[in-house]
Design an enzyme around this catalytic site. Structure first.
Site, PDB file in Angstrom:
ATOM      1  N   GLY A 223       0.838  -1.192   0.000  1.00  0.00           N
ATOM      2  CA  GLY A 223       0.000   0.000   0.000  1.00  0.00           C
ATOM      3  C   GLY A 223       0.869   1.235   0.000  1.00  0.00           C
ATOM      4  CB  CYS A 224       0.281   4.605   1.388  1.00  0.00           C
ATOM      5  SG  CYS A 224       1.153   6.160   1.634  1.00  0.00           S
ATOM      6  CG  PHE A 225       5.977   5.036  -0.334  1.00  0.00           C
ATOM      7  CD1 PHE A 225       5.440   6.224   0.112  1.00  0.00           C
ATOM      8  CD2 PHE A 225       6.521   5.000  -1.605  1.00  0.00           C
ATOM      9  CE1 PHE A 225       5.442   7.355  -0.674  1.00  0.00           C
ATOM     10  CE2 PHE A 225       6.534   6.139  -2.402  1.00  0.00           C
ATOM     11  CZ  PHE A 225       5.989   7.319  -1.934  1.00  0.00           C
ATOM     12  CD1 TRP A 226       4.736   8.479   2.690  1.00  0.00           C
ATOM     13  CD2 TRP A 226       2.684   9.264   3.109  1.00  0.00           C
ATOM     14  NE1 TRP A 226       4.563   9.612   1.943  1.00  0.00           N
ATOM     15  CE2 TRP A 226       3.315  10.122   2.173  1.00  0.00           C
ATOM     16  CE3 TRP A 226       1.399   9.562   3.523  1.00  0.00           C
ATOM     17  CZ2 TRP A 226       2.696  11.250   1.663  1.00  0.00           C
ATOM     18  CZ3 TRP A 226       0.782  10.690   3.000  1.00  0.00           C
ATOM     19  CH2 TRP A 226       1.420  11.517   2.094  1.00  0.00           C
ATOM     20  CB  CYS A 227       1.526   2.378   6.033  1.00  0.00           C
ATOM     21  SG  CYS A 227       0.081   3.443   5.779  1.00  0.00           S
TER      22      CYS A 227
END
Length: 174
Positions: A9-13
């Site tokens: 998913g979003c790499f921030w997570c």
């Protein structure tokens, strides 16, 4: 030191959790798995480049076992949803593991088997040989560390950090 390239998913997570993991020396958000040279965030988000948002996690196996790094990956996202994590939809958010060697590929496949027991639906995580890894723009590096009060961090990342602390507290810093 060993590096895994993982997309969930979003790499921030993934970045937020691995930044707080003991034995991890570096987490670089980036893009790989596509056909478009020198992608940027906007081109990847268009879904037209074939790239996935990923993190390159470099860690010391003497501090944290590689199996733990991979088990954390499967706990931090839903590997049973194709091309989607929550509200993030598109191939750029696919569950993916990019290997560098056949030994690493086998390790990733073993991790999928081991973690399948935690999910009722089949794991759809893609296991692919890594191509060129493109680091994301500076804005995306350690996003949570720089923006802990952002809405996305409160609503999406904080619950993932809480889950990581619940199951992997031994491996996490404050």
């Amino acid at each position: 030191m060993k590096t895994f390239i993982l997309g969930g998913g979003c790499f921030w997570c993934l970045d937020a959790v691995y930044q707080k993991t003991k034995g991890v020396s570096s987490v670089v958000s980036g893009y790989t798995g596509g056909h478009f040279p020198d992608p940027d965030y906007y081109s990847v988000c268009s879904g037209m480049t074939g790239h996935a948002e990923v993190v390159a996690v470099t860690f010391d196996e003497d501090v944290i076992p590689q199996e733990t790094v991979l088990d954390m990956f499967f706990a931090l996202h839903d590997p049973t949803t194709l091309n989607r994590q929550g509200y993030d939809v598109g191939t750029q958010y696919r569950s993916s593991m990019f290997y560098m060697t056949d030994t690493e590929r086998a390790l990733f496949e073993e991790a999928i088997e081991r973690n399948q027991t935690l999910w009722t639906a089949p794991i759809v995580t893609e296991v692919t040989r890594v191509g060129t890894f493109y680091p994301a723009e500076d804005f995306h590096q350690d996003y949570y560390g720089k923006n802990p009060d952002a809405g996305y961090c409160h609503v999406i990342i904080n619950p993932k950090l809480a889950k990581a602390r619940k199951y992997y507290s031994r491996w996490l810093t404050a």
